[in-house]
Scaffold this motif. Structure first.
Motif, PDB file in Angstrom:
ATOM      1  N   SER A 107       5.489  11.390  13.747  1.00  0.00           N
ATOM      2  CA  SER A 107       6.884  11.833  13.711  1.00  0.00           C
ATOM      3  C   SER A 107       7.606  11.336  12.465  1.00  0.00           C
ATOM      4  CB  SER A 107       7.642  11.344  14.948  1.00  0.00           C
ATOM      5  OG  SER A 107       7.637   9.938  14.989  1.00  0.00           O
ATOM      6  N   TYR A 108       6.941  10.485  11.686  1.00  0.00           N
ATOM      7  CA  TYR A 108       7.709   9.814  10.648  1.00  0.00           C
ATOM      8  C   TYR A 108       7.325  10.095   9.206  1.00  0.00           C
ATOM      9  CZ  TYR A 108      11.176   6.947  12.826  1.00  0.00           C
ATOM     10  OH  TYR A 108      12.301   6.514  13.453  1.00  0.00           O
ATOM     11  N   SER A 120      13.753   9.229  11.727  1.00  0.00           N
ATOM     12  CA  SER A 120      13.016  10.248  12.460  1.00  0.00           C
ATOM     13  C   SER A 120      13.255  11.620  11.851  1.00  0.00           C
ATOM     14  CB  SER A 120      13.453  10.263  13.920  1.00  0.00           C
ATOM     15  OG  SER A 120      12.759  11.277  14.599  1.00  0.00           O
ATOM     16  N   GLU A 153       4.186   2.902  24.736  1.00  0.00           N
ATOM     17  CA  GLU A 153       4.747   3.260  23.427  1.00  0.00           C
ATOM     18  C   GLU A 153       5.246   2.002  22.726  1.00  0.00           C
ATOM     19  OE1 GLU A 153       4.923   4.855  20.901  1.00  0.00           O
ATOM     20  OE2 GLU A 153       6.306   6.538  21.002  1.00  0.00           O
ATOM     21  N   ILE A 166       7.938   1.797  20.401  1.00  0.00           N
ATOM     22  CA  ILE A 166       9.406   1.696  20.344  1.00  0.00           C
ATOM     23  C   ILE A 166      10.031   3.046  20.676  1.00  0.00           C
ATOM     24  CG2 ILE A 166       9.381   2.084  17.831  1.00  0.00           C
ATOM     25  CD1 ILE A 166      11.842   0.219  17.624  1.00  0.00           C
ATOM     26  N   VAL A 167      11.111   3.020  21.431  1.00  0.00           N
ATOM     27  CA  VAL A 167      11.901   4.227  21.665  1.00  0.00           C
ATOM     28  C   VAL A 167      13.154   4.102  20.804  1.00  0.00           C
ATOM     29  CG1 VAL A 167      13.106   5.677  23.331  1.00  0.00           C
ATOM     30  CG2 VAL A 167      11.012   4.478  24.007  1.00  0.00           C
ATOM     31  N   ASP A 168      13.273   5.017  19.861  1.00  0.00           N
ATOM     32  CA  ASP A 168      14.360   4.974  18.873  1.00  0.00           C
ATOM     33  C   ASP A 168      15.328   6.121  19.202  1.00  0.00           C
ATOM     34  OD1 ASP A 168      15.802   4.457  16.559  1.00  0.00           O
ATOM     35  OD2 ASP A 168      14.296   5.237  15.200  1.00  0.00           O
ATOM     36  N   THR A 169      15.179   7.280  18.560  1.00  0.00           N
ATOM     37  CA  THR A 169      16.036   8.417  18.918  1.00  0.00           C
ATOM     38  C   THR A 169      15.713   8.950  20.312  1.00  0.00           C
ATOM     39  OG1 THR A 169      14.511  10.036  17.980  1.00  0.00           O
ATOM     40  CG2 THR A 169      16.218   9.159  16.505  1.00  0.00           C
ATOM     41  N   GLY A 170      14.464   8.757  20.753  1.00  0.00           N
ATOM     42  CA  GLY A 170      14.023   9.301  22.039  1.00  0.00           C
ATOM     43  C   GLY A 170      13.382  10.678  21.907  1.00  0.00           C
ATOM     44  N   LEU A 171      13.383  11.222  20.698  1.00  0.00           N
ATOM     45  CA  LEU A 171      12.835  12.579  20.488  1.00  0.00           C
ATOM     46  C   LEU A 171      11.331  12.625  20.767  1.00  0.00           C
ATOM     47  CD1 LEU A 171      14.800  13.433  17.204  1.00  0.00           C
ATOM     48  CD2 LEU A 171      15.059  14.595  19.419  1.00  0.00           C
ATOM     49  N   THR A 172      10.619  11.603  20.328  1.00  0.00           N
ATOM     50  CA  THR A 172       9.170  11.578  20.554  1.00  0.00           C
ATOM     51  C   THR A 172       8.877  11.517  22.046  1.00  0.00           C
ATOM     52  OG1 THR A 172       8.846  10.413  18.467  1.00  0.00           O
ATOM     53  CG2 THR A 172       7.020  10.340  20.040  1.00  0.00           C
ATOM     54  N   VAL A 229      12.096  -2.334  12.192  1.00  0.00           N
ATOM     55  CA  VAL A 229      11.193  -3.424  12.554  1.00  0.00           C
ATOM     56  C   VAL A 229       9.756  -3.075  12.198  1.00  0.00           C
ATOM     57  CG1 VAL A 229      12.682  -4.376  14.357  1.00  0.00           C
ATOM     58  CG2 VAL A 229      11.046  -2.571  14.945  1.00  0.00           C
ATOM     59  N   LEU A 270       3.638  -1.852  14.554  1.00  0.00           N
ATOM     60  CA  LEU A 270       4.639  -0.993  13.897  1.00  0.00           C
ATOM     61  C   LEU A 270       4.527  -1.121  12.375  1.00  0.00           C
ATOM     62  CD1 LEU A 270       6.313  -2.240  16.655  1.00  0.00           C
ATOM     63  CD2 LEU A 270       7.700  -0.319  15.915  1.00  0.00           C
ATOM     64  N   ASP A 271       4.734  -0.004  11.702  1.00  0.00           N
ATOM     65  CA  ASP A 271       4.495   0.013  10.258  1.00  0.00           C
ATOM     66  C   ASP A 271       5.713   0.407   9.451  1.00  0.00           C
ATOM     67  OD1 ASP A 271       4.367   2.841  11.146  1.00  0.00           O
ATOM     68  OD2 ASP A 271       3.840   3.210   9.056  1.00  0.00           O
TER      69      ASP A 271
HETATM   70  P1  IMP Z   1      11.849   8.302  18.079  1.00  0.00           P
HETATM   71  O1  IMP Z   1      11.229   9.652  18.232  1.00  0.00           O
HETATM   72  O2  IMP Z   1      13.003   8.325  17.106  1.00  0.00           O
HETATM   73  O3  IMP Z   1      12.226   7.651  19.384  1.00  0.00           O
HETATM   74  O4  IMP Z   1      10.827   7.364  17.340  1.00  0.00           O
HETATM   75  C1  IMP Z   1       9.668   7.100  17.847  1.00  0.00           C
HETATM   76  C2  IMP Z   1       8.686   6.575  16.818  1.00  0.00           C
HETATM   77  O5  IMP Z   1       9.248   6.257  15.540  1.00  0.00           O
HETATM   78  C3  IMP Z   1       8.143   5.274  17.323  1.00  0.00           C
HETATM   79  O6  IMP Z   1       7.073   5.480  18.209  1.00  0.00           O
HETATM   80  C4  IMP Z   1       7.724   4.584  16.053  1.00  0.00           C
HETATM   81  O7  IMP Z   1       6.420   4.973  15.713  1.00  0.00           O
HETATM   82  C5  IMP Z   1       8.711   5.064  15.016  1.00  0.00           C
HETATM   83  N1  IMP Z   1       9.782   4.084  14.812  1.00  0.00           N
HETATM   84  C6  IMP Z   1      11.056   4.134  15.253  1.00  0.00           C
HETATM   85  N2  IMP Z   1      11.765   3.058  14.877  1.00  0.00           N
HETATM   86  C7  IMP Z   1      10.915   2.287  14.160  1.00  0.00           C
HETATM   87  C8  IMP Z   1      11.043   1.013  13.511  1.00  0.00           C
HETATM   88  O8  IMP Z   1      12.093   0.333  13.495  1.00  0.00           O
HETATM   89  N3  IMP Z   1       9.921   0.552  12.882  1.00  0.00           N
HETATM   90  C9  IMP Z   1       8.739   1.231  12.877  1.00  0.00           C
HETATM   91  N4  IMP Z   1       8.576   2.415  13.478  1.00  0.00           N
HETATM   92  C10 IMP Z   1       9.650   2.945  14.121  1.00  0.00           C
END
Ligand code: IMP
Ligand code: MG
Length: 189
Positions: free
Chosen positions: A82-83, A89, A112, A114-120, A166, A171-172
């Motif tokens: 996703s990144y 995101s 998982e 990390i849940v960030d935006t929640g889109l994944t 982070v 996490l990368d």
């Molecule tokens: P989401 O779809 O925005 O919730 O992001 C999900 C994915 O983005 C996570 O499973 C991570 O792989 C990556 N991600 C989100 N925030 C971080 C971060 O702070 N550090 C590293 N990877 C992140």
């Protein structure tokens, strides 16, 4: 310069000229893994449990967590991208590697990083639901609620983190730092 042991400092120096700060130590991570393992063990007893690790970010977390769950279980993995190389995101989620076995009728625990935006997670839940599991729960090591775009129910959570990028423990940043045994934050020099 870095408030880290020498092994970590060497790893960091070869890849990064900025500053890294420890947010969650290796000891804190392992203590929380044991607590999560105990909760999952008592909640999931008697279930046909499948841990679904979301790659690549969850590879260390699922490896440590599964050894703290004292139940018969199987592990499978989903590769999700996703990144690209960014710290934000894109909102575009792609399955790069699918499960190897059917989850029909199984009790699935998605693991998982990390849940960030929640889109994944929204995409994954919609996708996995179509495969008719008996149940699906989410276990996330980290939650970054400040950036949430989609409400996400996390059944088992390691830690809530502030709105910072982070790295470490899976996490990368641009593919690097996954091999640190703690969660850190990076800051450009
Ligand atoms: P989401 O779809 O925005 O919730 O992001 C999900 C994915 O983005 C996570 O499973 C991570 O792989 C990556 N991600 C989100 N925030 C971080 C971060 O702070 N550090 C590293 N990877 C992140
Ligand atoms: Mg991930």
């Amino acid at each position: 310069m870095y408030d880290l042991d020498s092994r970590s400092a060497r790893l960091v120096e070869s890849a990064w000229s900025g500053k890294i700060e420890v947010l969650i130590s290796a000891e804190q991570l392992q203590k929380r893994n044991a607590e999560l393992g105990r909760m999952i063990t008592s909640d999931c007893a008697g279930r046909d449990l499948v841990l679904v690790g979301v790659l690549k970010g969850s590879f260390l977390f699922i490896a440590d967590l599964c050894r703290r769950i004292e139940l018969p279980l199987t592990c499978d993995f989903l590769g999700v991208s996703s990144y690209g190389n960014e710290t934000r995101s894109s909102g575009i989620i792609r399955i790069t590697s699918d499960l190897k076995r059917s989850i029909e009728g199984k009790d699935v625990l998605v693991v998982e990083d990390i849940v960030d935006t929640g889109l994944t997670m929204r995409y994954l839940m919609e996708n996995l639901q179509t495969r008719r599991p008996a149940s699906i729960k989410i276990c996330a090591l980290l939650d970054k609620p400040a950036r949430r775009q989609v409400p996400t129910r996390i059944d088992y959570l390691g830690f809530t983190v502030p709105d910072v990028f982070v790295i470490g423990y899976g996490l990368d940043y641009k593919g690097r730092f996954r091999n640190l045994d703690y969660i850190g934050t990076i800051e450009e020099a």
